[in-house]
Design a protein around this motif. Structure first.
Motif, PDB file in Angstrom:
ATOM      1  N   ALA A  44       0.833  -1.211   0.000  1.00  0.00           N
ATOM      2  CA  ALA A  44       0.000   0.000   0.000  1.00  0.00           C
ATOM      3  C   ALA A  44       0.863   1.255   0.000  1.00  0.00           C
ATOM      4  CB  ALA A  44      -0.936  -0.003   1.200  1.00  0.00           C
ATOM      5  N   ARG A  45       1.937   1.251   0.749  1.00  0.00           N
ATOM      6  CA  ARG A  45       2.844   2.403   0.801  1.00  0.00           C
ATOM      7  C   ARG A  45       3.398   2.705  -0.591  1.00  0.00           C
ATOM      8  NH1 ARG A  45       8.290   1.455   4.050  1.00  0.00           N
ATOM      9  NH2 ARG A  45       8.698   0.267   2.153  1.00  0.00           N
ATOM     10  N   CYS A  46       3.792   1.665  -1.303  1.00  0.00           N
ATOM     11  CA  CYS A  46       4.322   1.829  -2.658  1.00  0.00           C
ATOM     12  C   CYS A  46       3.253   2.374  -3.601  1.00  0.00           C
ATOM     13  CB  CYS A  46       4.850   0.489  -3.167  1.00  0.00           C
ATOM     14  SG  CYS A  46       5.388   0.515  -4.884  1.00  0.00           S
ATOM     15  N   LEU A  47       2.081   1.747  -3.607  1.00  0.00           N
ATOM     16  CA  LEU A  47       1.031   2.136  -4.541  1.00  0.00           C
ATOM     17  C   LEU A  47       0.484   3.530  -4.241  1.00  0.00           C
ATOM     18  CD1 LEU A  47      -0.823  -1.266  -4.964  1.00  0.00           C
ATOM     19  CD2 LEU A  47       0.765  -0.171  -6.548  1.00  0.00           C
ATOM     20  N   ASP A  91       9.488  -2.261  -7.227  1.00  0.00           N
ATOM     21  CA  ASP A  91       9.355  -3.345  -6.260  1.00  0.00           C
ATOM     22  C   ASP A  91       8.417  -2.868  -5.156  1.00  0.00           C
ATOM     23  OD1 ASP A  91      11.071  -5.049  -7.622  1.00  0.00           O
ATOM     24  OD2 ASP A  91      12.841  -4.310  -6.557  1.00  0.00           O
ATOM     25  N   ALA A  92       7.818  -3.798  -4.453  1.00  0.00           N
ATOM     26  CA  ALA A  92       6.822  -3.432  -3.450  1.00  0.00           C
ATOM     27  C   ALA A  92       7.415  -2.597  -2.322  1.00  0.00           C
ATOM     28  CB  ALA A  92       6.154  -4.679  -2.889  1.00  0.00           C
ATOM     29  N   ASP A  93       8.710  -2.745  -2.059  1.00  0.00           N
ATOM     30  CA  ASP A  93       9.319  -1.956  -0.986  1.00  0.00           C
ATOM     31  C   ASP A  93      10.015  -0.702  -1.515  1.00  0.00           C
ATOM     32  OD1 ASP A  93      11.283  -3.441  -2.192  1.00  0.00           O
ATOM     33  OD2 ASP A  93      12.000  -4.423  -0.367  1.00  0.00           O
ATOM     34  N   ASP A  94       9.637  -0.283  -2.728  1.00  0.00           N
ATOM     35  CA  ASP A  94      10.073   1.005  -3.268  1.00  0.00           C
ATOM     36  C   ASP A  94       9.001   2.063  -3.005  1.00  0.00           C
ATOM     37  OD1 ASP A  94      12.395  -0.093  -4.327  1.00  0.00           O
ATOM     38  OD2 ASP A  94      11.500  -0.426  -6.310  1.00  0.00           O
ATOM     39  N   VAL A  95       9.418   3.305  -2.936  1.00  0.00           N
ATOM     40  CA  VAL A  95       8.477   4.424  -2.836  1.00  0.00           C
ATOM     41  C   VAL A  95       8.993   5.574  -3.702  1.00  0.00           C
ATOM     42  CG1 VAL A  95       7.642   3.857  -0.527  1.00  0.00           C
ATOM     43  CG2 VAL A  95       9.601   5.389  -0.792  1.00  0.00           C
ATOM     44  N   ILE A  96       8.066   6.441  -4.102  1.00  0.00           N
ATOM     45  CA  ILE A  96       8.429   7.673  -4.788  1.00  0.00           C
ATOM     46  C   ILE A  96       8.141   8.808  -3.806  1.00  0.00           C
ATOM     47  CG2 ILE A  96       8.143   9.077  -6.858  1.00  0.00           C
ATOM     48  CD1 ILE A  96       6.854   6.638  -8.206  1.00  0.00           C
ATOM     49  N   LEU A  97       9.186   9.437  -3.298  1.00  0.00           N
ATOM     50  CA  LEU A  97       9.025  10.485  -2.303  1.00  0.00           C
ATOM     51  C   LEU A  97       8.402  11.734  -2.928  1.00  0.00           C
ATOM     52  CD1 LEU A  97      12.400  10.060  -0.386  1.00  0.00           C
ATOM     53  CD2 LEU A  97      10.163   9.061   0.152  1.00  0.00           C
ATOM     54  N   GLU A  98       7.903  12.644  -2.087  1.00  0.00           N
ATOM     55  CA  GLU A  98       7.065  13.743  -2.567  1.00  0.00           C
ATOM     56  C   GLU A  98       7.752  14.605  -3.618  1.00  0.00           C
ATOM     57  OE1 GLU A  98       3.705  15.396  -3.302  1.00  0.00           O
ATOM     58  OE2 GLU A  98       3.891  13.794  -1.816  1.00  0.00           O
ATOM     59  N   ASP A 138      16.429  13.380 -13.224  1.00  0.00           N
ATOM     60  CA  ASP A 138      16.788  13.608 -11.825  1.00  0.00           C
ATOM     61  C   ASP A 138      15.805  12.947 -10.857  1.00  0.00           C
ATOM     62  OD1 ASP A 138      19.026  15.094 -12.450  1.00  0.00           O
ATOM     63  OD2 ASP A 138      17.933  16.999 -12.459  1.00  0.00           O
ATOM     64  N   VAL A 139      14.745  12.321 -11.380  1.00  0.00           N
ATOM     65  CA  VAL A 139      13.777  11.623 -10.526  1.00  0.00           C
ATOM     66  C   VAL A 139      14.469  10.451  -9.835  1.00  0.00           C
ATOM     67  CG1 VAL A 139      11.624  10.311 -10.481  1.00  0.00           C
ATOM     68  CG2 VAL A 139      11.869  12.276 -12.028  1.00  0.00           C
ATOM     69  N   ALA A 140      14.120  10.224  -8.576  1.00  0.00           N
ATOM     70  CA  ALA A 140      14.682   9.096  -7.820  1.00  0.00           C
ATOM     71  C   ALA A 140      13.566   8.202  -7.295  1.00  0.00           C
ATOM     72  CB  ALA A 140      15.534   9.591  -6.658  1.00  0.00           C
ATOM     73  N   ILE A 141      13.833   6.915  -7.321  1.00  0.00           N
ATOM     74  CA  ILE A 141      12.999   5.926  -6.649  1.00  0.00           C
ATOM     75  C   ILE A 141      13.756   5.496  -5.398  1.00  0.00           C
ATOM     76  CG2 ILE A 141      11.820   3.718  -6.848  1.00  0.00           C
ATOM     77  CD1 ILE A 141      10.877   5.826  -8.875  1.00  0.00           C
ATOM     78  N   THR A 142      13.077   5.425  -4.274  1.00  0.00           N
ATOM     79  CA  THR A 142      13.743   5.126  -3.006  1.00  0.00           C
ATOM     80  C   THR A 142      13.323   3.753  -2.481  1.00  0.00           C
ATOM     81  OG1 THR A 142      13.894   7.474  -2.438  1.00  0.00           O
ATOM     82  CG2 THR A 142      14.086   5.894  -0.620  1.00  0.00           C
ATOM     83  N   HIS A 143      14.322   2.961  -2.158  1.00  0.00           N
ATOM     84  CA  HIS A 143      14.105   1.620  -1.624  1.00  0.00           C
ATOM     85  C   HIS A 143      13.967   1.707  -0.104  1.00  0.00           C
ATOM     86  CE1 HIS A 143      14.239  -2.710  -1.598  1.00  0.00           C
ATOM     87  NE2 HIS A 143      15.295  -2.739  -0.815  1.00  0.00           N
ATOM     88  N   LYS A 144      12.866   1.173   0.416  1.00  0.00           N
ATOM     89  CA  LYS A 144      12.639   1.193   1.866  1.00  0.00           C
ATOM     90  C   LYS A 144      12.311  -0.209   2.350  1.00  0.00           C
ATOM     91  CE  LYS A 144      11.399   5.934   2.925  1.00  0.00           C
ATOM     92  NZ  LYS A 144      10.487   6.775   3.736  1.00  0.00           N
ATOM     93  N   LYS A 145      13.349  -1.006   2.449  1.00  0.00           N
ATOM     94  CA  LYS A 145      13.183  -2.394   2.874  1.00  0.00           C
ATOM     95  C   LYS A 145      12.814  -2.455   4.351  1.00  0.00           C
ATOM     96  CE  LYS A 145      16.162  -5.396   1.341  1.00  0.00           C
ATOM     97  NZ  LYS A 145      17.379  -6.214   1.137  1.00  0.00           N
ATOM     98  N   THR A 146      11.878  -3.344   4.691  1.00  0.00           N
ATOM     99  CA  THR A 146      11.507  -3.528   6.098  1.00  0.00           C
ATOM    100  C   THR A 146      12.136  -4.782   6.692  1.00  0.00           C
ATOM    101  OG1 THR A 146       9.496  -4.736   5.455  1.00  0.00           O
ATOM    102  CG2 THR A 146       9.314  -2.345   5.800  1.00  0.00           C
ATOM    103  N   ARG A 147      12.480  -5.732   5.834  1.00  0.00           N
ATOM    104  CA  ARG A 147      13.109  -6.966   6.323  1.00  0.00           C
ATOM    105  C   ARG A 147      13.852  -7.622   5.175  1.00  0.00           C
ATOM    106  NH1 ARG A 147       9.297 -10.951   4.630  1.00  0.00           N
ATOM    107  NH2 ARG A 147       7.321  -9.996   4.064  1.00  0.00           N
ATOM    108  N   HIS A 148      14.859  -8.423   5.527  1.00  0.00           N
ATOM    109  CA  HIS A 148      15.657  -9.116   4.519  1.00  0.00           C
ATOM    110  C   HIS A 148      15.135 -10.541   4.366  1.00  0.00           C
ATOM    111  CE1 HIS A 148      19.021 -10.213   2.037  1.00  0.00           C
ATOM    112  NE2 HIS A 148      19.402 -11.159   2.881  1.00  0.00           N
ATOM    113  N   LYS A 149      14.882 -10.919   3.133  1.00  0.00           N
ATOM    114  CA  LYS A 149      14.377 -12.274   2.861  1.00  0.00           C
ATOM    115  C   LYS A 149      15.561 -13.237   2.806  1.00  0.00           C
ATOM    116  CE  LYS A 149      10.328 -10.468   0.494  1.00  0.00           C
ATOM    117  NZ  LYS A 149       9.572 -10.338  -0.771  1.00  0.00           N
ATOM    118  N   VAL A 150      15.923 -13.724   3.974  1.00  0.00           N
ATOM    119  CA  VAL A 150      17.133 -14.518   4.129  1.00  0.00           C
ATOM    120  C   VAL A 150      17.037 -15.807   3.312  1.00  0.00           C
ATOM    121  CG1 VAL A 150      18.589 -15.735   5.770  1.00  0.00           C
ATOM    122  CG2 VAL A 150      17.512 -13.578   6.430  1.00  0.00           C
TER     123      VAL A 150
END
Length: 261
Positions: free
Chosen positions: A18-21, A82-89, A159-171
């Motif tokens: 949801a955060r990504c979308l 990816d689902a743990d990516d976001v586009i900041l404001e 200059d647009v950036a996509i930011t990765h915000k991982k919450t956990r590592h899929k070991v």
């Protein structure tokens, strides 16, 4: 103004989808979610944003899944996240401006990827990825795990950036994919040896990691950036093994690949 299809592959991403979308929904004109076998609420969350939800059995190859996801795009350009990516404001503002002004002759737009950030939000690792691509060009992903998008033609930098915000590592997930490749007898590329070494290192198999980094270095083919990092990561393994002499040798070896030709 161009039109954009968002194409995502997901599996068990209820924590972050949801955060990504939310960060992308007003930038794109179509959202395609390709689920590869979720057992949580991922699909139900996706339904809040789109009815274009598809299912693709996981084959062990990210490229196969990503290439399949692209087949659902009906708009002029494809954006992948990816689902743990976001586009900041600020990046959302720039992205919307890019969408309004992009020359439709452009085949691919390279954007920054903020792959690592610290606890204060400062970017610690940034590089570029071809992120927005023309659908009609049918560009393809290559590689099973750490894959890359093979593009050509008229490419511009944004200059647009996509930011990765991982919450956990899929070991162990990627490690298992490489081990299945070995069981099948697949031929490894220099890139495979490098990234298999990375997975082994991250999972504490330092001696096997060193062996695979060396296999990357022994091949004349391959990206020089991977060879430099193979030396650095090999040194990291030697440090964990307590061999400081070989750690230093591996670090010094990295300079051989940085020599101008």
């Amino acid at each position: 103004m161009i039109t954009i299809s968002l194409c995502m592959i997901v599996k068990n991403e209820e924590e972050v989808l949801a955060r990504c979308l939310d960060s992308a929904k007003d930038i794109v004109d179509e959202i395609n979610i390709i689920d590869t076998g979720s057992e949580d609420q991922t699909v139900e969350i996706a339904k809040r944003y789109t009815d274009r939800i598809f299912h693709f059995p996981w084959t062990g190859s990210f490229s196969e899944a990503r290439n399949h996801a692209f087949t659902y795009a009906t708009k002029e350009y494809i954006l992948y996240l990816d689902a743990d990516d976001v586009i900041l404001e600020e990046d959302r503002r720039q992205f919307l401006e890019l969408k309004k002004t992009l020359n439709p002759a452009v085949d691919s737009v390279s954007m920054f990827y903020n792959a690592g950030t610290d606890e204060f939000g400062n970017v610690t690792l940034r590089y570029r990825r071809n992120r927005l691509i023309k659908t009609a060009r049918n560009f393809q992903w290559r590689g099973d795990v750490h894959n890359y998008l093979e593009v050509s033609g008229y490419i511009i930098n944004s200059d647009v950036a996509i930011t990765h915000k991982k919450t956990r590592h899929k070991v162990g997930r990627n490690l298992q994919i490489y081990e299945r490749k070995i069981e099948r007898g697949d031929k490894f590329s220099p890139r495979d040896y490098f990234y298999y070494g990375n997975e082994l290192r991250e999972n504490g198999h330092y001696e096997k990691a060193i062996d695979n980094y060396q296999k990357n270095l022994d091949l004349a083919e391959g990206w020089v950036e991977d060879k430099i990092n193979a030396c650095i990561n090999m040194a990291d393994c030697y440090r964990f093994l307590g061999d400081l002499k070989k750690e230093l040798e591996a670090l010094c070896k990295s300079f051989d690949y940085g020599k101008p030709t």
